[in-house]
Design an enzyme around this catalytic site. Structure first.
Site, PDB file in Angstrom:
ATOM      1  N   ASP A  88     -33.671 -23.445  -3.145  1.00  0.00           N
ATOM      2  CA  ASP A  88     -33.862 -24.164  -1.886  1.00  0.00           C
ATOM      3  C   ASP A  88     -34.175 -25.615  -2.240  1.00  0.00           C
ATOM      4  OD1 ASP A  88     -33.588 -21.849  -0.297  1.00  0.00           O
ATOM      5  OD2 ASP A  88     -35.700 -21.343  -0.576  1.00  0.00           O
ATOM      6  N   CYS A 114     -35.713 -18.903  -3.052  1.00  0.00           N
ATOM      7  CA  CYS A 114     -35.889 -17.929  -1.984  1.00  0.00           C
ATOM      8  C   CYS A 114     -36.746 -16.766  -2.477  1.00  0.00           C
ATOM      9  CB  CYS A 114     -34.531 -17.420  -1.510  1.00  0.00           C
ATOM     10  SG  CYS A 114     -34.637 -16.076  -0.298  1.00  0.00           S
TER      11      CYS A 114
END
Length: 281
Positions: free
Chosen positions: A195, A188
């Site tokens: 992620d 992120c």
């Protein structure tokens, strides 16, 4: 770290900050992020080289009906890639939570409110579906199409993003094929949380060297950028280094906070044929 990570447009986001959770409807919780931040970095002009949508699945959507009985649904949201803004995911989660103790007269009213608010935040009309849980009873869990490139016996020692790993990846043979990898991982932009995603690459043109492609995708592993921005970076890098005649990049990310994000960018069409979740979603 992305060149625009300190942009003033990101300073006011609730992402990464202690937050109060509202349970009464509040559209002001939604926060936009200008797409121009990473598109300027990618040197994309006003005419985009791709069509596409960001496809969100809303797994934690609930409100009260007019008699106070809780309702639950699964939402699907299609945000055009041509919109001025993407929607920051934590603000999206907080916004959806604000529906939890709010009464709505009908499911149609919920869908209309979602459409209105999300379109205003994105800066362009957004398509919203609000489906009962039973709608998905017979929907299969799918895998990506084409050949998986992950099972290669290669050694990797660097995980810093490097677009130049695609240099020389375009071969002499002309092909039309679909490749995919489950090894896409980035972080992120704000919180540095991981992620996790899978990415499908469909193209027509010079055959792409699979080892170079896999090394390139793995180089995202310590890269900080939002989902949508990573996919646009993959698309533009493949166009730059491999120059395919046709290209589609479709990533499906694992859910966080009851949301998953599935960016789709293509020279051919603006959305995939279906929105079926994968095993990790």
């Amino acid at each position: 770290m992305s060149k625009y990570s300190d942009a003033k447009e990101l300073a006011g986001l609730t992402l990464g900050k202690k937050t109060e959770y509202a349970n009464q409807y509040d559209a002001s919780l939604l926060q936009p992020v200008p797409r121009s931040l990473n598109r300027d970095d990618l040197e994309l002009g006003d005419t985009l080289p791709f069509l596409g949508h960001d496809i969100w699945t809303l797994y934690e959507l609930s409100w009260l009906n007019s008699k106070g009985l809780p309702q639950v649904a699964v939402g699907e949201v299609y945000i055009p890639a041509t919109s001025a803004n993407l929607i920051e995911s934590k603000s999206f989660k907080l916004y959806l939570n604000s529906y939890n103790q709010t009464r709505f007269a009908s499911w149609e009213e919920v869908a209309e409110r979602l459409t209105q608010d999300l379109s205003a935040c994105a800066g362009e009309k957004v398509l919203v579906e609000v489906n009962p849980v039973g709608h998905y009873t017979n929907q299969p869990i799918v895998t990506m199409e084409g050949e998986c490139i992950d099972d290669q016996d290669i050694e990797i020692n660097s995980y810093d993003f490097d677009a130049d790993l695609l240099a020389g990846a375009a071969g002499e043979d002309q092909v039309e094929e679909v490749l995919h990898s489950h090894l896409l991982k980035s972080n992120c932009l704000i919180t540095n949380q991981p992620d996790w995603g899978s990415v499908e690459i469909r193209y027509q043109g010079a055959k792409i060297d699979r080892e170079k492609l896999l090394r390139y995708l793995v180089s995202f592993r310590e890269h900080n950028e939002f989902h949508e921005q990573c996919v646009e970076r993959i698309f533009t890098d493949l166009m730059k280094y491999c120059q395919p005649n046709k290209l589609t990049v479709f990533a499906r990310y694992t859910r966080r906070g009851g949301l998953d994000i599935n960016p789709y960018r293509s020279t051919e069409q603006d959305k995939p044929a279906h929105n079926h979740r994968m095993a990790r979603q």
